[in-house]
Design a protein around this motif. Structure first.
Motif, PDB file in Angstrom:
ATOM      1  N   THR A  87      11.573 -30.640  -5.474  1.00 60.66           N
ATOM      2  CA  THR A  87      11.581 -31.904  -6.150  1.00 60.66           C
ATOM      3  C   THR A  87      12.103 -31.580  -7.651  1.00 60.66           C
ATOM      4  N   TRP A  88      13.412 -32.471  -7.600  1.00 61.59           N
ATOM      5  CA  TRP A  88      13.827 -32.161  -9.396  1.00 61.59           C
ATOM      6  C   TRP A  88      13.163 -33.209 -10.157  1.00 61.59           C
ATOM      7  N   PHE A  92      23.158 -27.661  -3.122  1.00 58.62           N
ATOM      8  CA  PHE A  92      23.094 -29.069  -3.415  1.00 58.62           C
ATOM      9  C   PHE A  92      22.563 -29.803  -4.724  1.00 58.62           C
ATOM     10  N   VAL A  93      22.838 -30.666  -5.272  1.00 58.76           N
ATOM     11  CA  VAL A  93      22.036 -31.518  -6.247  1.00 58.76           C
ATOM     12  C   VAL A  93      21.323 -32.536  -5.906  1.00 58.76           C
ATOM     13  N   LEU A  94      20.340 -32.852  -6.546  1.00 56.08           N
ATOM     14  CA  LEU A  94      19.228 -33.782  -6.056  1.00 56.08           C
ATOM     15  C   LEU A  94      19.280 -34.810  -7.180  1.00 56.08           C
ATOM     16  N   HIS A  95      18.883 -36.285  -6.958  1.00 60.32           N
ATOM     17  CA  HIS A  95      18.780 -37.157  -7.850  1.00 60.32           C
ATOM     18  C   HIS A  95      17.394 -36.788  -8.560  1.00 60.32           C
ATOM     19  N   VAL A 104      11.405 -28.132 -12.176  1.00 60.50           N
ATOM     20  CA  VAL A 104      11.445 -28.162 -10.699  1.00 60.50           C
ATOM     21  C   VAL A 104      10.214 -28.103 -10.213  1.00 60.50           C
ATOM     22  N   LEU A 105       9.682 -28.813  -9.226  1.00 60.11           N
ATOM     23  CA  LEU A 105       8.538 -28.817  -8.308  1.00 60.11           C
ATOM     24  C   LEU A 105       8.771 -28.094  -6.850  1.00 60.11           C
ATOM     25  N   VAL A 106       8.362 -26.991  -6.771  1.00 64.13           N
ATOM     26  CA  VAL A 106       8.402 -26.169  -5.587  1.00 64.13           C
ATOM     27  C   VAL A 106       7.204 -26.080  -4.881  1.00 64.13           C
ATOM     28  N   GLU A 107       7.083 -26.681  -3.611  1.00 58.61           N
ATOM     29  CA  GLU A 107       5.568 -26.347  -2.872  1.00 58.61           C
ATOM     30  C   GLU A 107       6.191 -25.294  -1.648  1.00 58.61           C
ATOM     31  N   MET A 108       5.533 -24.458  -1.442  1.00 61.52           N
ATOM     32  CA  MET A 108       5.737 -23.325  -0.433  1.00 61.52           C
ATOM     33  C   MET A 108       4.654 -22.286  -0.291  1.00 61.52           C
ATOM     34  N   ASP A 109       4.474 -21.905   0.826  1.00 63.40           N
ATOM     35  CA  ASP A 109       3.344 -21.155   1.196  1.00 63.40           C
ATOM     36  C   ASP A 109       1.944 -21.445   0.583  1.00 63.40           C
ATOM     37  N   GLY A 110       1.594 -22.663   0.535  1.00 63.47           N
ATOM     38  CA  GLY A 110       0.185 -23.348   0.308  1.00 63.47           C
ATOM     39  C   GLY A 110       0.219 -23.436  -1.533  1.00 63.47           C
ATOM     40  N   LEU A 111       1.165 -22.971  -2.183  1.00 61.59           N
ATOM     41  CA  LEU A 111       1.303 -23.189  -3.402  1.00 61.59           C
ATOM     42  C   LEU A 111       2.266 -24.296  -4.135  1.00 61.59           C
ATOM     43  N   VAL A 112       1.643 -24.845  -5.283  1.00 63.76           N
ATOM     44  CA  VAL A 112       2.587 -25.836  -5.791  1.00 63.76           C
ATOM     45  C   VAL A 112       2.930 -25.165  -7.182  1.00 63.76           C
ATOM     46  N   VAL A 113       4.384 -24.946  -7.451  1.00 64.65           N
ATOM     47  CA  VAL A 113       4.890 -24.236  -8.666  1.00 64.65           C
ATOM     48  C   VAL A 113       5.687 -25.270  -9.514  1.00 64.65           C
ATOM     49  N   LEU A 114       5.570 -25.308 -10.696  1.00 64.33           N
ATOM     50  CA  LEU A 114       6.501 -25.944 -11.476  1.00 64.33           C
ATOM     51  C   LEU A 114       7.343 -25.087 -12.419  1.00 64.33           C
ATOM     52  N   THR A 115       8.480 -25.490 -12.780  1.00 64.74           N
ATOM     53  CA  THR A 115       9.291 -24.510 -13.713  1.00 64.74           C
ATOM     54  C   THR A 115       9.690 -25.437 -15.105  1.00 64.74           C
ATOM     55  N   ASP A 116       9.640 -24.467 -16.037  1.00 64.92           N
ATOM     56  CA  ASP A 116      10.029 -25.032 -17.355  1.00 64.92           C
ATOM     57  C   ASP A 116       9.893 -26.672 -17.533  1.00 64.92           C
ATOM     58  N   PRO A 117       8.437 -26.877 -17.425  1.00 70.41           N
ATOM     59  CA  PRO A 117       7.975 -28.659 -17.542  1.00 70.41           C
ATOM     60  C   PRO A 117       8.411 -29.036 -18.990  1.00 70.41           C
ATOM     61  N   VAL A 118       9.255 -30.224 -18.839  1.00 77.75           N
ATOM     62  CA  VAL A 118       9.569 -31.079 -19.782  1.00 77.75           C
ATOM     63  C   VAL A 118       9.695 -32.433 -19.587  1.00 77.75           C
ATOM     64  N   PHE A 119       8.494 -33.213 -20.128  1.00 78.43           N
ATOM     65  CA  PHE A 119       8.290 -34.547 -19.985  1.00 78.43           C
ATOM     66  C   PHE A 119       8.554 -35.422 -20.921  1.00 78.43           C
ATOM     67  N   SER A 120       8.813 -34.785 -22.216  1.00 73.21           N
ATOM     68  CA  SER A 120       9.028 -35.408 -23.441  1.00 73.21           C
ATOM     69  C   SER A 120      10.314 -36.078 -23.458  1.00 73.21           C
ATOM     70  N   GLN A 121      10.569 -37.054 -24.452  1.00 73.55           N
ATOM     71  CA  GLN A 121      11.766 -37.718 -24.561  1.00 73.55           C
ATOM     72  C   GLN A 121      12.963 -36.898 -25.345  1.00 73.55           C
TER      73      GLN A 121
END
Ligand SMILES: [Zn+2]
Length: 399
Positions: free
Chosen positions: A129-130, A377-380, A136-153
């Motif tokens: 999930t982008w 590919f790219v995602l929305h 990026v949120l990645v779910e695989m092999d029973g784990l949920v992994v988040l990369t470089d989380p930026v939720f700020s404006q």
């Protein structure tokens, strides 16, 4: 003699590894039982039999990390000045036309907000999930992994100035599913956001494992994070209770800076996540270098790679630190990735290319290399794709 003794003990360790006893973070092991930052300082060294064929991290005489590849050149002051003052900025992000942006770059509600029970349920597949930019949120092999989380404006030390995102985050930290691990690539503000780190730490506490490159542990501790694993390039570790998935810090070509004087005190990196059913690669932020061939040879093929495709113009200034779409395709090939997703675009206007150009140039470059659209590919924003082992990928996401 001492060297020989050390060699013997190393060979013994290698023997144990060959016998299937991998030196991992097992809960029953004494000092590593605790998830505290103190034990996090220890990590596993690269198997010395493999040291000759990989590029290791390097520091200069002043203790600052340096890029060990000929493809790196330090941007000159004149190139910086030209970038800031003379070069035409062609990004042309519509300023007050939300309607146009909603059409061109819609922000979708991630599937997990309506169906939280489905998160992590990917069977033998992998779901990506982008969440904008390099998050990026990645779910695989029973784990949920988040990369470089930026939720700020803003990607900035303060929220009243600095690069402002023109597309908001598709969800808040509170709306995320349970996250097991976060991967941090480097310290630039558009990849490492103190407010997002604090929010994730407030929600998940010590149950969330942070994987960070060498030199970042102290900063993470000051943010209150306790479960931090700091790794050099080619070192590995795992999430407690999930020994079957290995997280390896791998190289890339970039640099670090958060304050006026801290240039390259912290290492930058990419990450390989190696599970029994899936292999995921996160390129972080990078210029093109030969590291990706080494990573592909050692850990490929990958089921999915998240590779930057934006913030690349002007090339004379940005080439050493940011790949363009053509180089992103070369990274995809070097890694031997089955699929790649383009990241690091469509969120912050950091460079001078037209804001919608990266995916267009990506498609052209992919075609020239004989790749299909679904291969890279790219995602929305907020959109997910489920990569199944049977090659029938499924899109998810609603506006
Ligand atoms: Zn950066």
């Amino acid at each position: 003699m001492e060297d020989k003794a050390e060699d013997v003990s190393r060979l013994e360790a290698d023997g144990a590894e060959q016998a299937g006893v991998k030196p991992r973070d097992r809960p029953e092991e004494g000092p590593r039982k605790c998830c505290s930052s103190q034990s996090s300082r220890k990590s596993f060294r690269l198997d010395h039999r493999l040291e000759e064929d990989v590029t290791k991290s390097k520091k200069n005489l002043h203790g600052r990390f340096v890029n060990p590849w000929p493809t790196w050149t330090k941007p000159s002051f004149s190139a910086l000045l030209k970038f800031l003052v003379l070069e035409k900025n062609n990004s042309k992000v519509p300023s007050s036309k939300e309607v146009v942006l909603d059409q061109e770059l819609p922000v979708l509600e991630p599937y997990f907000i309506q169906k939280p029970h489905e998160s992590g349920q990917t069977g033998a597949g992998l779901r990506v999930t982008w969440l904008g930019h390099a998050s990026v949120l990645v779910e695989m092999d029973g784990l949920v992994v988040l990369t470089d989380p930026v939720f700020s404006q803003r990607a900035s030390p303060v929220q009243f100035a600095g690069p402002r995102r023109f597309r908001g985050p598709p969800c808040s930290v509170a709306q995320l599913p349970k996250v097991h691990a976060v991967l941090i690539s480097h310290t630039h503000y558009d990849h490492l956001d103190a407010r997002s780190v604090a929010a994730l730490n407030a929600r998940f506490g010590g149950e969330l494992r942070w994987f960070v490159p060498l030199g970042l542990l102290d900063w993470m501790q000051r943010c209150g994070c306790e479960n931090v694993i700091e790794l050099d390039w080619w070192e590995e570790n795992c999430v407690p209770g999930h020994d079957e998935v290995t997280f390896v810090c791998t190289p890339c070509q970039h640099w670090c800076k958060r304050t006026p004087l801290d240039d390259n005190r912290v290492l930058w990196g990419s990450w390989a996540v190696l599970g029994p059913s899936n292999r995921f690669f996160f390129a972080g932020d990078t210029g093109y270098c030969s590291a990706f061939q080494e990573i592909g040879q050692r850990f490929g093929p990958f089921d999915l790679a998240a590779v930057p495709i934006g913030a690349y113009l002007p090339r004379d200034f940005l080439k050493p630190q940011h790949v363009d779409p053509e180089e992103a395709v070369q990274i995809h090939l070097d890694l031997r990735a089955r699929r790649s997703v383009g990241i690091h675009w469509g969120t912050f206007a950091l460079a001078h290319e037209y804001y919608l150009e990266p995916p267009v140039r990506l498609r052209e470059a992919a075609e020239r290399n004989g790749l299909k659209e679904e291969d890279f590919f790219v995602l929305h924003h907020g959109e997910s794709r489920l990569l199944s082992s049977e090659d029938e990928d499924v899109f998810e996401g609603s506006s």
